[in-house]
Design a protein around this motif. Structure first.
Motif, PDB file in Angstrom:
ATOM      1  N   ILE A  67       4.868  -9.081   5.839  1.00  0.00           N
ATOM      2  CA  ILE A  67       5.907  -8.374   5.079  1.00  0.00           C
ATOM      3  C   ILE A  67       6.917  -9.356   4.500  1.00  0.00           C
ATOM      4  N   LYS A  68       7.326 -10.325   5.281  1.00  0.00           N
ATOM      5  CA  LYS A  68       8.306 -11.306   4.792  1.00  0.00           C
ATOM      6  C   LYS A  68       7.740 -12.145   3.657  1.00  0.00           C
ATOM      7  N   ARG A  69       6.459 -12.449   3.707  1.00  0.00           N
ATOM      8  CA  ARG A  69       5.835 -13.204   2.613  1.00  0.00           C
ATOM      9  C   ARG A  69       5.810 -12.398   1.317  1.00  0.00           C
ATOM     10  N   MET A  70       5.766 -11.093   1.418  1.00  0.00           N
ATOM     11  CA  MET A  70       5.744 -10.235   0.229  1.00  0.00           C
ATOM     12  C   MET A  70       7.075 -10.308  -0.526  1.00  0.00           C
ATOM     13  N   LYS A  71       8.179 -10.539   0.186  1.00  0.00           N
ATOM     14  CA  LYS A  71       9.505 -10.640  -0.432  1.00  0.00           C
ATOM     15  C   LYS A  71       9.761  -9.486  -1.399  1.00  0.00           C
ATOM     16  N   SER A  72       9.508  -8.261  -0.934  1.00  0.00           N
ATOM     17  CA  SER A  72       9.581  -7.107  -1.821  1.00  0.00           C
ATOM     18  C   SER A  72      10.211  -5.898  -1.142  1.00  0.00           C
ATOM     19  N   THR A  73      11.340  -5.475  -1.678  1.00  0.00           N
ATOM     20  CA  THR A  73      11.972  -4.249  -1.186  1.00  0.00           C
ATOM     21  C   THR A  73      11.082  -3.050  -1.504  1.00  0.00           C
ATOM     22  N   LYS A  74      10.423  -3.067  -2.647  1.00  0.00           N
ATOM     23  CA  LYS A  74       9.508  -1.974  -3.012  1.00  0.00           C
ATOM     24  C   LYS A  74       8.409  -1.825  -1.967  1.00  0.00           C
ATOM     25  N   PHE A  75       7.859  -2.947  -1.524  1.00  0.00           N
ATOM     26  CA  PHE A  75       6.801  -2.915  -0.523  1.00  0.00           C
ATOM     27  C   PHE A  75       7.334  -2.354   0.791  1.00  0.00           C
ATOM     28  N   ILE A  76       8.523  -2.762   1.196  1.00  0.00           N
ATOM     29  CA  ILE A  76       9.124  -2.252   2.434  1.00  0.00           C
ATOM     30  C   ILE A  76       9.313  -0.738   2.335  1.00  0.00           C
ATOM     31  N   LYS A  77       9.778  -0.258   1.190  1.00  0.00           N
ATOM     32  CA  LYS A  77       9.957   1.188   1.007  1.00  0.00           C
ATOM     33  C   LYS A  77       8.625   1.929   1.080  1.00  0.00           C
ATOM     34  N   LYS A  78       7.546   1.323   0.568  1.00  0.00           N
ATOM     35  CA  LYS A  78       6.215   1.929   0.674  1.00  0.00           C
ATOM     36  C   LYS A  78       5.784   2.030   2.136  1.00  0.00           C
ATOM     37  N   LEU A  79       6.055   0.971   2.912  1.00  0.00           N
ATOM     38  CA  LEU A  79       5.705   0.984   4.333  1.00  0.00           C
ATOM     39  C   LEU A  79       6.456   2.079   5.083  1.00  0.00           C
ATOM     40  N   ILE A  80       7.724   2.243   4.758  1.00  0.00           N
ATOM     41  CA  ILE A  80       8.532   3.263   5.417  1.00  0.00           C
ATOM     42  C   ILE A  80       7.980   4.651   5.089  1.00  0.00           C
ATOM     43  N   ALA A  81       7.561   4.843   3.846  1.00  0.00           N
ATOM     44  CA  ALA A  81       7.016   6.136   3.420  1.00  0.00           C
ATOM     45  C   ALA A  81       5.623   6.396   3.980  1.00  0.00           C
ATOM     46  N   ASP A  82       4.843   5.334   4.187  1.00  0.00           N
ATOM     47  CA  ASP A  82       3.461   5.477   4.650  1.00  0.00           C
ATOM     48  C   ASP A  82       3.118   4.359   5.624  1.00  0.00           C
ATOM     49  N   ARG A  83       3.408   4.576   6.877  1.00  0.00           N
ATOM     50  CA  ARG A  83       3.204   3.548   7.897  1.00  0.00           C
ATOM     51  C   ARG A  83       1.731   3.226   8.140  1.00  0.00           C
ATOM     52  N   GLU A  84       0.812   4.061   7.636  1.00  0.00           N
ATOM     53  CA  GLU A  84      -0.619   3.784   7.778  1.00  0.00           C
ATOM     54  C   GLU A  84      -1.015   2.505   7.046  1.00  0.00           C
ATOM     55  N   ILE A  85      -0.212   2.094   6.084  1.00  0.00           N
ATOM     56  CA  ILE A  85      -0.462   0.822   5.392  1.00  0.00           C
ATOM     57  C   ILE A  85      -0.493  -0.320   6.396  1.00  0.00           C
ATOM     58  N   LEU A  86       0.352  -0.246   7.400  1.00  0.00           N
ATOM     59  CA  LEU A  86       0.388  -1.297   8.436  1.00  0.00           C
ATOM     60  C   LEU A  86      -0.930  -1.344   9.218  1.00  0.00           C
ATOM     61  N   THR A  87      -1.457  -0.186   9.535  1.00  0.00           N
ATOM     62  CA  THR A  87      -2.751  -0.122  10.228  1.00  0.00           C
ATOM     63  C   THR A  87      -3.839  -0.739   9.349  1.00  0.00           C
ATOM     64  N   ASP A  88      -3.794  -0.441   8.050  1.00  0.00           N
ATOM     65  CA  ASP A  88      -4.775  -1.010   7.120  1.00  0.00           C
ATOM     66  C   ASP A  88      -4.652  -2.536   7.045  1.00  0.00           C
ATOM     67  N   ILE A  89      -3.413  -3.031   7.001  1.00  0.00           N
ATOM     68  CA  ILE A  89      -3.202  -4.477   6.943  1.00  0.00           C
ATOM     69  C   ILE A  89      -3.816  -5.155   8.162  1.00  0.00           C
ATOM     70  N   LEU A  90      -3.581  -4.582   9.342  1.00  0.00           N
ATOM     71  CA  LEU A  90      -4.146  -5.164  10.563  1.00  0.00           C
ATOM     72  C   LEU A  90      -5.678  -5.092  10.543  1.00  0.00           C
ATOM     73  N   GLY A  91      -6.200  -3.997  10.029  1.00  0.00           N
ATOM     74  CA  GLY A  91      -7.652  -3.813   9.999  1.00  0.00           C
ATOM     75  C   GLY A  91      -8.357  -4.722   9.018  1.00  0.00           C
ATOM     76  N   ASN A  92      -7.647  -5.139   7.970  1.00  0.00           N
ATOM     77  CA  ASN A  92      -8.253  -5.952   6.918  1.00  0.00           C
ATOM     78  C   ASN A  92      -8.043  -7.452   7.074  1.00  0.00           C
ATOM     79  N   ARG A  93      -7.322  -7.858   8.098  1.00  0.00           N
ATOM     80  CA  ARG A  93      -7.084  -9.304   8.226  1.00  0.00           C
ATOM     81  C   ARG A  93      -8.336 -10.009   8.682  1.00  0.00           C
ATOM     82  N   ASN A  94      -8.428 -11.250   8.272  1.00  0.00           N
ATOM     83  CA  ASN A  94      -9.614 -12.051   8.623  1.00  0.00           C
ATOM     84  C   ASN A  94      -9.287 -13.049   9.684  1.00  0.00           C
TER      85      ASN A  94
END
Length: 94
Positions: A67-94
């Motif tokens: 999240i900090k690397r994204m440097k984006s308030t828009k991205f943070i607001k998306k995460l707050i609205a849809d926390r499932e994005i966090l689950t997807d991020i963890l699932g897609n990491r290599n």
């Protein structure tokens, strides 16, 4: 258990991203200016807007850094609205 948390301060209209075993205790430390040289010392009205429990500290740190690397308030607001994005991020990491 560790969690990723996002704090918001209305007085300075800023977000803060962190990880902790206990987000409530950490928020209180931020509000009481325990971290004298930290970013959060600029306000005393931090509230938890997202608290996402992770299975490990490694996962919480990964999300925090992502999240900090994204440097984006828009991205943070998306995460707050849809926390499932966090689950997807963890699932897609290599």
């Amino acid at each position: 258990m560790h969690s990723l948390y996002i704090l918001y301060s209305e007085s300075i209209d800023k977000y803060y991203v962190g990880e902790s075993k206990n987000a409530d205790i950490r928020r209180n430390l931020h509000n009481n200016h325990h971290y004298k040289k930290g970013f959060t010392k600029a306000a005393s009205d931090w509230v938890i807007v997202l608290n996402f429990e992770c299975t490990s500290k490694v996962d919480a740190l990964y999300l925090e850094n992502f999240i900090k690397r994204m440097k984006s308030t828009k991205f943070i607001k998306k995460l707050i609205a849809d926390r499932e994005i966090l689950t997807d991020i963890l699932g897609n990491r290599n």
